[in-house]
Design an enzyme around this catalytic site. Structure first.
Site, short mmCIF file in Angstrom:
data_model
loop_
_atom_site.label_atom_id
_atom_site.label_comp_id
_atom_site.label_asym_id
_atom_site.label_seq_id
_atom_site.Cartn_x
_atom_site.Cartn_y
_atom_site.Cartn_z
N CYS A 1 0.84 -1.22 0.00
CA CYS A 1 0.00 0.00 0.00
C CYS A 1 0.87 1.27 0.00
O CYS A 1 1.62 1.49 -0.93
CB CYS A 1 -0.99 -0.02 1.14
N HIS B 1 -4.62 -4.91 0.03
CA HIS B 1 -4.37 -5.42 1.39
C HIS B 1 -4.87 -6.85 1.53
O HIS B 1 -5.88 -7.11 2.20
CB HIS B 1 -5.07 -4.53 2.42
N GLU C 1 -3.69 -9.01 3.28
CA GLU C 1 -3.47 -9.47 4.66
C GLU C 1 -4.62 -9.06 5.58
O GLU C 1 -4.67 -9.51 6.74
CB GLU C 1 -2.16 -8.89 5.20
#
Length: 306
Positions: free
Chosen positions: A142, A235, A237
């Protein structure tokens, strides 16, 4: 094989409750195997949440991975207990003479701040320059991805008209890439940012490859052709409730945020989000560790110019 982290790290109990094999340092020292040494520069204000999210993704692999956390010395985090940072984090001066198989540079809530105005920008540039010789492969996530593209290749960010928040469809542009081993042609991923980069600017750099993108969210994953750097703008994760917590935070701040796209069932924030990105996230981190770190890193890192 397990992930090796300090016994008292808060993420340890969470991971063990999920039946993730976490190895004690004592047991790891008595195995005749060299673990992969991975350094995580955690720039997120939610340190413990981010630690747990990344460790969860790095743990589901047959490799033994030793993870260390790095903080900036030029900026003191405001949202985490100082004892936590002192106990579990190191600074660049303490690792600058060492070598690492892999490194992750996280995002940060700095979308509307010029890079040069970031408190720790000079230190981050020093770390990114150091990584060229001391880290075999670095993943930038990011804001960390945009900062890396700017520092290494001079690609400028562009501010979006409004925050991009939601779960977006992404297309694999290079199916032959080992990073996408096991991926479907299309995968879903959370995006949460108010900035981006132009696809044309990325394609104009010969040293870079655009390997995943989204019609709605734009550039998603870029890699260097020598596979030493990955730039991930989404993202994968994230937990089930991460976007929900960000949305609720912005509501409480009076920012009148839009409901994250394709996230809550029927776009109703009172309903529990359905996760459709977990498998892609696990595959991406496992493939990165296996094919771009473990398979190619030197056995003896010390003194090796990578």
């Amino acid at each position: 094989m397990p992930i090796k982290i300090p016994d008292s790290l808060p993420a340890t109990a969470v991971l063990e409750s999920e039946n993730i094999f976490v190895m004690t340092e004592f047991r790891a020292m008595h195995q005749d195997i060299r673990p992969l040494n991975v350094l995580i520069l955690n720039l997120m204000p939610t340190k413990i949440v981010t630690e747990t999210q990344l460790l969860r993704k790095l743990s589901n692999t047959p490799l033994q991975v030793k993870v260390e956390f790095l903080q900036t010395a030029s900026y003191t985090p405001q949202h985490v207990d100082s004892n936590h940072m002192e106990t579990f984090y190191t600074t660049f001066d303490q690792v600058k003479d060492r070598w690492f198989d892999g490194m992750i540079i996280t995002g940060a809530p700095l979308d509307n701040v010029a890079y040069e105005d970031v408190d720790y920008w000079e230190e981050l540039c020093t770390i990114m320059e150091w990584s060229k010789e001391h880290v075999h492969c670095t993943m930038h996530v990011c804001w960390g991805a945009y900062a890396g593209l700017y520092y290494h290749y001079g690609i400028q960010k562009c501010d979006l008209d409004k925050k991009l928040s939601g779960v977006y469809e992404n297309q694999v542009k290079k199916a032959s890439s080992p990073l996408f081993r096991g991926f479907d042609d299309v995968f879903f991923a959370p995006h949460s940012r108010a900035m981006g980069v132009s696809e044309e600017d990325v394609l104009a750099v010969p040293q870079l490859e655009l390997i995943a993108s989204s019609e709605e969210a734009g550039v998603t994953i870029v890699k260097s052709r020598d596979s030493s750097h990955f730039f991930v703008t989404c993202h994968l994760e994230y937990d089930r409730n991460t976007l929900a917590l960000e949305y609720e935070r912005d509501v409480q701040r009076g920012l009148n945020p839009e409901v994250p796209v394709n996230y809550f069932p029927d776009d109703d924030p009172s309903k529990t989000p359905v996760v459709n990105w977990r498998s892609a996230g696990q595959l991406m981190f496992s493939n990165w560790l296996n094919y771009y770190v473990y398979q190619t890193t030197p056995y003896d890192l010390k003194g090796t110019v990578l």
